[in-house]
Write an enzyme that holds these catalytic residues in place. Structure first.
Site, PDB file in Angstrom:
ATOM      1  N   GLY A  49      10.181 -69.594  14.346  1.00  0.00           N
ATOM      2  CA  GLY A  49      11.349 -70.222  13.739  1.00  0.00           C
ATOM      3  C   GLY A  49      12.090 -69.338  12.752  1.00  0.00           C
ATOM      4  CG  HIS A  50      12.018 -66.709   9.056  1.00  0.00           C
ATOM      5  ND1 HIS A  50      12.035 -65.385   8.668  1.00  0.00           N
ATOM      6  CD2 HIS A  50      12.717 -67.364   8.106  1.00  0.00           C
ATOM      7  CE1 HIS A  50      12.681 -65.252   7.532  1.00  0.00           C
ATOM      8  NE2 HIS A  50      13.098 -66.440   7.166  1.00  0.00           N
ATOM      9  CG  PHE A  51      15.921 -65.862  11.553  1.00  0.00           C
ATOM     10  CD1 PHE A  51      16.244 -67.099  11.000  1.00  0.00           C
ATOM     11  CD2 PHE A  51      15.792 -64.768  10.702  1.00  0.00           C
ATOM     12  CE1 PHE A  51      16.477 -67.220   9.635  1.00  0.00           C
ATOM     13  CE2 PHE A  51      16.008 -64.890   9.337  1.00  0.00           C
ATOM     14  CZ  PHE A  51      16.354 -66.123   8.802  1.00  0.00           C
ATOM     15  CB  VAL A  56      13.221 -61.397   9.591  1.00  0.00           C
ATOM     16  CG1 VAL A  56      13.076 -60.811   8.196  1.00  0.00           C
ATOM     17  CG2 VAL A  56      14.340 -60.719  10.349  1.00  0.00           C
TER      18      VAL A  56
END
Length: 142
Positions: A49-51, A56
């Site tokens: 979810g990041h990203f 990252v």
């Protein structure tokens, strides 16, 4: 050659997967400083979810990894063995570059002040010798 393996780190600090964010300790001066290593894999759960299009490592997790290295340093002291180190404050933090899958983070923390169970650490995270994060962290032993 590592000073402490993942298994030995888990004998000192209570963190476990998926929240244990250091793989090895490369240098250790109990109560003074430690240098750890984290091999950042694409399989880390936070990358989902990041990203999704540009993975990252979250800066707060780099700070946590630095704090875990500091916890190994302070909890290696005879007076604090078996205790837990907690965040007291993030006094300052500067994020200099992205940390992405495939990077190897070198995590350094030097304890610069301590009075009883409260202390301050000067923390630096590097990738390929270049600064990724520079911070000052306060800890409390409980």
């Amino acid at each position: 050659m590592s000073v402490l393996t993942t298994k030995e780190i888990m004998e000192i600090i209570p963190h476990r997967q998926p929240f244990l964010l250091i793989d090895t300790i490369e240098e250790l001066e109990p109560g003074k400083r430690a240098v750890g290593r984290k091999c950042v894999s694409y399989n880390e759960p936070f990358f989902a979810g990041h990203f999704p299009q540009e993975p990252v490592m979250p800066g707060v997790l780099i700070l946590e990894a630095l704090a875990q290295v500091g916890a190994v340093a302070i909890l290696s002291c005879e007076d604090f063995k078996g205790k837990t180190a907690y965040f007291g404050a993030v006094n300052s933090a500067k994020f200099k570059r992205k940390v992405v899958p495939g990077d190897v983070l070198t995590l350094e923390l030097e304890i610069v002040k301590q009075k009883g169970p409260i202390g301050v650490g000067s923390a630096k995270a590097y990738v390929d010798g270049k600064a990724a994060v520079i911070a000052e962290l306060t800890f409390a032993i409980g």
